[in-house]
Design a protein around this motif. Structure first.
Motif: not given
Length: 438
Positions: A5, A122, A143, A193
């Motif tokens: 991710y 996203y 992230r 993902t």
């Protein structure tokens, strides 16, 4: 799943960084566009995104696909984003400044449109990937770490590529390289993902206007969004000022790369530390501390003109320490607000929440360079087609103030709204327990 991710931040980081860093100087110092009009060109496509993002969120909420509602958009919009980005800086050497400015505006608008349909799905995904309050912080840690690395990679190498090739060809080469970086992030997040879980709640009913009204009524989301928009405005102004500070104040083209390393280097090291701080003191308290650190660094940067490069680098590093936390915490708090709403109502408005959020973020990041351009214009900044112009003292003062005291004041102002935010681990967990009992 966390790394898969998080790899999407390669695309968002490159697009979020390079135009903010390079587009305003490209317009003023390569195309010879006056600072005030260059600011308009940078702002308009982002203003379009403010309108488009909630629409993109609603569309992704209602997308039906075996791959899930979000993932198809990652690939479709991501490829379009990469192509449009390369074209922004690929304009022909037309004799008319109006034609050259129009080229940039058209393809920046196309890139912004594609970005909306990539970024909104996203950012909406974490609310559906996990129901855990703390796991969302861990997800955002990866992230933000990847985002910080991308900002450093893109922000440090884009000026180097431009300077090594030179002239407008340097900008063209830089645009192609950064487009490839964006494409790598798009493919990585799409593949990374493919086995990720998705939520089971149904899309929200009612018109977009009705759903926006419901989202606007969520007070905690509104306080958090206001805080984040003001800070996006602050960091957008700093980002726009890096090249000007390096060239016209520190008198070194290489300094722009060093400033970026100073900005992002601490973030790479300290993002996990901020996550642990959040687990100990809570996301809100951690966000407040990070904001104060960012503001302190920006305030110190006002001494750059008189104290030299060393102080500018130290101040920027301190900004980077705070910036890491100012990304981890709000991005971990956003899915809490969306998930609480979904669990209480049984309607999935994660896309609409995220659309409104990214619209606000986009507005802040767009206004940052625009406000900085206004500051330059008020300071009498002189545009050119070849750079290297000796700027008047008033322009140098404007460059420094737009990079330092302006973002510091905006960051401190944002804390007024953050104080009102009330969601914490107990509140979020109680919402899930109430839903389970219901």
């Amino acid at each position: 799943m966390r790394i898969g991710y998080g790899s999407g931040s390669v695309a968002t980081g490159a697009f979020g960084t390079v135009p903010g860093l390079m587009l305003l100087p490209y317009l003023t110092d390569s195309l010879g566009i006056a600072a005030i009009w260059a600011g308009v060109i940078v702002f308009l496509p982002k203003a379009w995104d403010v309108v488009l993002n909630p629409v993109a969120g609603r569309i992704s909420d209602r997308t039906t696909d075996p791959r899930g509602p979000r993932r198809p958009w990652l690939l479709r919009a991501g490829i379009g984003l990469a192509v449009a980005f390369a074209l922004i800086f690929a304009g022909p050497d037309a004799g008319s400044r109006v034609a050259q400015a129009a080229w940039v505006l058209v393809f920046f608008l196309a890139a912004a449109t594609a970005y909306a349909f990539f970024q909104v799905p996203y950012v909406a995904m974490p609310a559906e990937l996990t129901a855990s309050y703390d796991e969302r912080t861990r997800l955002m840690t990866w992230r933000v770490a990847i985002l910080a690395f991308t900002i450093m990679l893109a922000g440090a190498t884009a000026p180097v590529i431009r300077n090594q090739v030179g002239g407008r060809d340097g900008y063209r080469a830089m645009g192609v390289v950064m487009a490839v970086v964006i494409l790598v992030g798009v493919v990585a997040v799409y593949r990374g993902t493919r086995d990720a879980p998705v939520g089971t709640v149904e899309p929200g009913t009612g018109s977009l206007r009705e759903q926006l009204r419901i989202v606007a009524g969520a007070q905690d989301f509104r306080w958090l969004l206001t805080t984040y928009v003001l800070q996006a405005l602050a960091t957008g102004a700093m980002l726009a000022g890096v090249d000007y500070l390096a060239t016209d104040v520190l008198e070194s083209e290489a300094a722009s790369t060093i400033l970026f390393v100073c900005f992002v280097g601490p973030a790479l090291l300290l993002t996990p530390v901020w996550a642990r701080v959040g687990e100990r003191v809570g996301k809100k308290r951690g966000y407040q501390v990070a904001s104060l650190v960012l503001a302190a660094g920006a305030t110190l940067a006002v001494l750059s003109a008189v104290a030299g490069s060393a102080v500018a680098f130290v101040a920027t590093a301190l900004v980077g320490v705070g910036y890491a936390g100012c990304q981890v915490f709000p991005l971990a708090m956003l899915p809490d607000a969306a998930a609480v709403d979904a669990r209480r109502t049984g309607s999935n408005r994660a896309g609409v929440y995220t659309g409104v959020w990214t619209a606000g973020e986009t507005l802040g990041l767009a206004l940052g360079p625009g406000v900085y351009a206004v500051v330059l214009a008020l300071g009498g900044y002189v545009s050119s087609t070849s750079g290297g112009v000796d700027q008047p003292g008033s322009a140098v003062v404007a460059i420094v103030l737009g990079f330092s005291l302006l973002p510091a004041a905006l960051t401190l102002l944002s804390l007024r709204w953050l104080r009102r935010y009330s969601l914490d681990a107990q509140t979020v967990d109680s919402a899930f327990e109430d839903t389970a009992r219901g």
